[in-house]
Design a protein around this motif. Structure first.
Motif, PDB file in Angstrom:
ATOM      1  N   SER A  12       0.766  -0.999   0.021  1.00  0.00           N
ATOM      2  CA  SER A  12       0.021   0.024   0.061  1.00  0.00           C
ATOM      3  C   SER A  12       0.826   1.323  -0.112  1.00  0.00           C
ATOM      4  O   SER A  12       1.635   1.359   0.741  1.00  0.00           O
ATOM      5  CB  SER A  12      -0.939  -0.178   1.204  1.00  0.00           C
ATOM      6  OG  SER A  12      -1.205   1.281   1.540  1.00  0.00           O
ATOM      7  N   GLN A  41      -9.351  -5.608   4.003  1.00  0.00           N
ATOM      8  CA  GLN A  41      -9.768  -4.284   4.305  1.00  0.00           C
ATOM      9  C   GLN A  41     -11.156  -4.228   4.308  1.00  0.00           C
ATOM     10  O   GLN A  41     -11.675  -3.254   4.905  1.00  0.00           O
ATOM     11  CB  GLN A  41      -9.039  -3.428   3.200  1.00  0.00           C
ATOM     12  CG  GLN A  41      -9.603  -3.482   1.891  1.00  0.00           C
ATOM     13  CD  GLN A  41      -9.213  -4.624   0.940  1.00  0.00           C
ATOM     14  OE1 GLN A  41      -8.732  -5.616   1.258  1.00  0.00           O
ATOM     15  NE2 GLN A  41      -9.219  -4.364  -0.590  1.00  0.00           N
ATOM     16  N   VAL A  55      -6.680   0.917   3.930  1.00  0.00           N
ATOM     17  CA  VAL A  55      -5.373   1.066   4.751  1.00  0.00           C
ATOM     18  C   VAL A  55      -4.643   2.400   4.273  1.00  0.00           C
ATOM     19  O   VAL A  55      -4.766   2.539   2.973  1.00  0.00           O
ATOM     20  CB  VAL A  55      -4.556  -0.251   4.657  1.00  0.00           C
ATOM     21  CG1 VAL A  55      -5.166  -1.361   5.302  1.00  0.00           C
ATOM     22  CG2 VAL A  55      -4.308  -0.451   3.214  1.00  0.00           C
ATOM     23  N   GLN A  67      -6.568   8.073   6.817  1.00  0.00           N
ATOM     24  CA  GLN A  67      -6.032   8.960   5.838  1.00  0.00           C
ATOM     25  C   GLN A  67      -4.692   9.153   6.150  1.00  0.00           C
ATOM     26  O   GLN A  67      -4.038  10.162   7.128  1.00  0.00           O
ATOM     27  CB  GLN A  67      -6.839  10.316   5.828  1.00  0.00           C
ATOM     28  CG  GLN A  67      -8.537  10.087   5.382  1.00  0.00           C
ATOM     29  CD  GLN A  67      -8.509   9.739   3.569  1.00  0.00           C
ATOM     30  OE1 GLN A  67      -7.453   9.987   3.038  1.00  0.00           O
ATOM     31  NE2 GLN A  67      -9.498   9.243   3.217  1.00  0.00           N
ATOM     32  N   SER A  68      -3.834   8.765   5.262  1.00  0.00           N
ATOM     33  CA  SER A  68      -2.394   9.076   5.324  1.00  0.00           C
ATOM     34  C   SER A  68      -1.856  10.256   5.722  1.00  0.00           C
ATOM     35  O   SER A  68      -0.852  10.636   6.443  1.00  0.00           O
ATOM     36  CB  SER A  68      -1.681   8.477   4.081  1.00  0.00           C
ATOM     37  OG  SER A  68      -1.851   8.831   2.936  1.00  0.00           O
ATOM     38  N   HIS A 107      -2.902   8.955  -6.862  1.00  0.00           N
ATOM     39  CA  HIS A 107      -3.079   7.779  -6.122  1.00  0.00           C
ATOM     40  C   HIS A 107      -4.714   7.380  -6.264  1.00  0.00           C
ATOM     41  O   HIS A 107      -5.052   6.212  -6.562  1.00  0.00           O
ATOM     42  CB  HIS A 107      -2.637   7.911  -4.748  1.00  0.00           C
ATOM     43  CG  HIS A 107      -2.973   6.771  -3.912  1.00  0.00           C
ATOM     44  ND1 HIS A 107      -3.835   6.825  -2.899  1.00  0.00           N
ATOM     45  CD2 HIS A 107      -2.326   5.555  -3.873  1.00  0.00           C
ATOM     46  CE1 HIS A 107      -4.029   5.494  -2.432  1.00  0.00           C
ATOM     47  NE2 HIS A 107      -2.992   4.734  -2.916  1.00  0.00           N
ATOM     48  N   ASN A 111      -6.221   3.519  -7.643  1.00  0.00           N
ATOM     49  CA  ASN A 111      -6.432   2.630  -6.374  1.00  0.00           C
ATOM     50  C   ASN A 111      -7.257   1.242  -6.786  1.00  0.00           C
ATOM     51  O   ASN A 111      -7.706   1.055  -7.901  1.00  0.00           O
ATOM     52  CB  ASN A 111      -7.370   3.332  -5.378  1.00  0.00           C
ATOM     53  CG  ASN A 111      -7.149   2.536  -4.268  1.00  0.00           C
ATOM     54  OD1 ASN A 111      -6.362   1.728  -3.819  1.00  0.00           O
ATOM     55  ND2 ASN A 111      -7.928   3.126  -3.126  1.00  0.00           N
ATOM     56  N   ARG A 113      -9.627  -0.468  -5.718  1.00  0.00           N
ATOM     57  CA  ARG A 113     -11.035  -0.439  -5.901  1.00  0.00           C
ATOM     58  C   ARG A 113     -11.467   0.113  -7.172  1.00  0.00           C
ATOM     59  O   ARG A 113     -12.445  -0.389  -7.675  1.00  0.00           O
ATOM     60  CB  ARG A 113     -11.942   0.143  -4.705  1.00  0.00           C
ATOM     61  CG  ARG A 113     -11.577   1.659  -4.520  1.00  0.00           C
ATOM     62  CD  ARG A 113     -12.244   2.029  -3.179  1.00  0.00           C
ATOM     63  NE  ARG A 113     -11.863   3.391  -2.841  1.00  0.00           N
ATOM     64  CZ  ARG A 113     -12.584   3.895  -2.071  1.00  0.00           C
ATOM     65  NH1 ARG A 113     -13.527   3.608  -1.358  1.00  0.00           N
ATOM     66  NH2 ARG A 113     -12.293   5.358  -1.849  1.00  0.00           N
TER      67      ARG A 113
HETATM   68  N1  GSH Z   1      -6.682   8.945   0.884  1.00  0.00           N
HETATM   69  C1  GSH Z   1      -6.579   7.736   1.373  1.00  0.00           C
HETATM   70  C2  GSH Z   1      -6.221   6.447   0.518  1.00  0.00           C
HETATM   71  C3  GSH Z   1      -6.354   5.045   1.277  1.00  0.00           C
HETATM   72  C4  GSH Z   1      -6.138   3.931   0.046  1.00  0.00           C
HETATM   73  O1  GSH Z   1      -6.590   4.129  -0.886  1.00  0.00           O
HETATM   74  N2  GSH Z   1      -5.760   2.802   0.582  1.00  0.00           N
HETATM   75  C5  GSH Z   1      -5.378   1.760  -0.578  1.00  0.00           C
HETATM   76  C6  GSH Z   1      -4.079   1.151  -0.674  1.00  0.00           C
HETATM   77  S1  GSH Z   1      -2.790   2.232  -1.115  1.00  0.00           S
HETATM   78  C7  GSH Z   1      -6.485   0.647  -0.029  1.00  0.00           C
HETATM   79  O2  GSH Z   1      -6.606   0.526   1.158  1.00  0.00           O
HETATM   80  N3  GSH Z   1      -7.140  -0.041  -1.234  1.00  0.00           N
HETATM   81  C8  GSH Z   1      -7.802  -0.888  -1.072  1.00  0.00           C
HETATM   82  C9  GSH Z   1      -9.032  -0.990  -2.104  1.00  0.00           C
HETATM   83  O3  GSH Z   1      -8.853  -0.269  -2.983  1.00  0.00           O
HETATM   84  O4  GSH Z   1      -9.941  -1.842  -1.743  1.00  0.00           O
HETATM   85  C10 GSH Z   1      -5.068   7.701   2.317  1.00  0.00           C
HETATM   86  O5  GSH Z   1      -4.214   8.540   1.812  1.00  0.00           O
HETATM   87  O6  GSH Z   1      -4.808   7.060   3.392  1.00  0.00           O
END
Ligand code: GSH
Length: 211
Positions: A12, A41, A55, A67-68, A107, A111, A113
């Motif tokens: 991730s 997740q 995550v 949220q990172s 990003h 992603n 999803r």
């Molecule tokens: N804006 C969120 C994005 C979090 C995000 O998209 N995480 C991805 C991994 S990098 C995730 O969990 N994807 C799971 C999915 O798409 O089902 C952040 O910055 O934390």
């Protein structure tokens, strides 16, 4: 702080940003793998941490942050040294704008999803999804390259929030076989950053679950 647990997935990039920030600040934490491959997740345990089913999530002694970018902002207030966000308002706005090229404009549309939705709703195959993925990195990196430093990091002598976001995005770009030679300054910042021990130990290969 004791009792800090990072829930993330080794590949991730949002989690990788947080690992880098925690390491740069020397914050001790436990890491718990949430497998995106297995769909963990979206399981009840992780949804209780983050209703978005994404995550990373950072548990700080019972309070869960998501949220990172918000986590990096919190870390910068809780552990000000070294600074990830410039104190000067104008410099901070510039750094945020650069970080958001990655965090908001590359990003999210690349992603997992979104790629899954492209396949389910529009029948996109692997090649089409990879093409989509690369397209948005190219658009963002072209803009960021024009603002990249010739030496050091986006943060100057030490990495800042932009560098925390750039390194994982470069990792993603390579995974999708993009040649970073098109963005020589970004590639050079990434090389310098990934040589730092705090950043090297955040690399996906360094935290990948053992088979
Ligand atoms: N804006 C969120 C994005 C979090 C995000 O998209 N995480 C991805 C991994 S990098 C995730 O969990 N994807 C799971 C999915 O798409 O089902 C952040 O910055 O934390």
């Amino acid at each position: 702080m004791s009792g800090t647990t990072l829930y993330d997935y080794f590949r991730s990039s949002a989690g990788y940003r947080v690992r880098i920030a925690l390491n740069l600040k020397g914050v001790a934490y436990e890491r718990v793998e949430v497998s995106l491959l297995k769909g963990e997740q979206r399981g009840p345990e992780h949804l209780a941490r983050n209703r978005q089913g994404l995550v990373p999530a950072l548990d700080i002694g019972g309070t869960v942050l998501t949220q990172s970018l918000a986590i990096l902002d919190w870390l910068d207030h809780a552990y000000p040294d070294p600074r990830l966000f410039p104190a000067d308002p104008l410099a901070r706005a510039r750094a945020m704008a650069q970080a958001l090229v990655i965090v908001a404009d590359i990003h999210p549309i690349d992603n997992l999803r979104v790629l899954q939705r492209l396949e389910a709703q529009f029948g996109a195959d692997a090649a089409a999804k990879a093409d989509w993925y690369r397209h948005w990195i190219e658009a963002g990196f072209d803009a960021l390259e024009a603002q990249a430093p010739a030496d050091g990091f986006f943060g100057g002598d030490t990495p800042n929030v932009v560098d925390c976001c750039l390194v994982p995005q470069c990792y993603n770009a390579r995974r999708f076989e993009l040649d970073l030679a098109r963005w020589p300054r970004l590639a050079a910042v990434d090389t310098r950053a990934t040589r730092l021990p705090a950043i090297a130990v955040a690399h996906p290969d360094a935290v990948a679950p053992q088979p």
